[in-house]
Design an enzyme around this catalytic site. Structure first.
Site, PDB file in Angstrom:
ATOM      1  N   GLU A 100      -4.378   2.901  -3.690  1.00 44.12           N
ATOM      2  CA  GLU A 100      -4.534   2.708  -5.134  1.00 44.12           C
ATOM      3  C   GLU A 100      -3.183   2.619  -5.848  1.00 44.12           C
ATOM      4  OE1 GLU A 100      -5.988   5.053  -3.159  1.00 44.12           O
ATOM      5  OE2 GLU A 100      -7.628   6.004  -4.247  1.00 44.12           O
ATOM      6  N   CYS A 125      -8.232  10.380  -5.177  1.00 39.08           N
ATOM      7  CA  CYS A 125      -7.696  11.743  -5.186  1.00 39.08           C
ATOM      8  C   CYS A 125      -7.136  12.043  -6.584  1.00 39.08           C
ATOM      9  CB  CYS A 125      -6.597  11.865  -4.130  1.00 39.08           C
ATOM     10  SG  CYS A 125      -5.063  11.002  -4.567  1.00 39.08           S
ATOM     11  N   HIS A 171      -0.425   5.680  -1.269  1.00 38.50           N
ATOM     12  CA  HIS A 171      -1.882   5.510  -1.212  1.00 38.50           C
ATOM     13  C   HIS A 171      -2.221   4.076  -1.625  1.00 38.50           C
ATOM     14  CE1 HIS A 171      -3.278   9.971  -1.643  1.00 38.50           C
ATOM     15  NE2 HIS A 171      -2.166   9.880  -0.927  1.00 38.50           N
ATOM     16  N   CYS A 209      -4.209   9.577  -7.592  1.00 37.40           N
ATOM     17  CA  CYS A 209      -4.640   8.209  -7.858  1.00 37.40           C
ATOM     18  C   CYS A 209      -5.500   8.130  -9.117  1.00 37.40           C
ATOM     19  CB  CYS A 209      -5.367   7.652  -6.643  1.00 37.40           C
ATOM     20  SG  CYS A 209      -4.268   7.460  -5.223  1.00 37.40           S
TER      21      CYS A 209
END
Length: 156
Positions: free
Chosen positions: A56, A84, A54, A87
């Site tokens: 992040e 999410c 991801h 993260c």
């Protein structure tokens, strides 16, 4: 020149566009400390076939390398979509001071939409949350991306 949240969110949007060009879900992240960009990243899950790729997580990893520390105290993480659970947890564990996000995520947002892992007092660190910065633009990137995918599927 004093740079503000809008400026750094624009950089995150640039990262999201790079993700989109690569066929990834258009999410971008930027980590800043004292007005200096430490890291920029975008989603790479499809390219790398790694569930943790991801934007992040990739940005946090790079910022830690830049600082030579796992502690990202006094940093702000800008991201185009609400974090999410994974993260948000990484932000708490890496001691990010503040997260600024664009679009809310009704299906997975853990910075206030479904729950707020970032402000849970049971953890030993809380992250300040600022939401909705360039939210319409961030949301439109995602909406148009998924609309194109649905249209491609219909044509098959």
């Amino acid at each position: 020149m004093l740079r503000n949240d809008d400026y750094f969110m624009e950089l995150a949007i640039e990262e999201a566009r790079l993700a989109e060009e690569a066929g990834e879900v258009p999410i971008g992240a930027v980590i800043v400390k004292e007005g200096i960009v430490l890291a920029r990243a975008h989603n790479l899950r499809e390219m790398e076939q790694r569930s943790i790729a991801h934007a992040e997580i990739l940005a946090i990893d790079e910022a830690c390398r830049q600082l030579g520390s796992w502690r990202l105290e006094d940093t702000t993480l800008y991201v185009t979509l609400e974090p999410c659970p994974m993260c948000a947890g990484a932000m708490v564990l890496s001691r990010v001071k503040r997260v600024v996000y664009g679009a809310s995520d009704p299906k997975g947002g853990c910075a206030g939409t479904l729950m707020n892992l970032l402000d849970d007092s049971r953890f030993n660190h809380q992250v300040e949350v600022v939401k909705g910065i360039k939210g319409e633009e961030c949301g439109e990137l995602l909406t148009s991306f998924f609309r194109r995918i649905r249209e491609k599927k219909k044509k098959k």
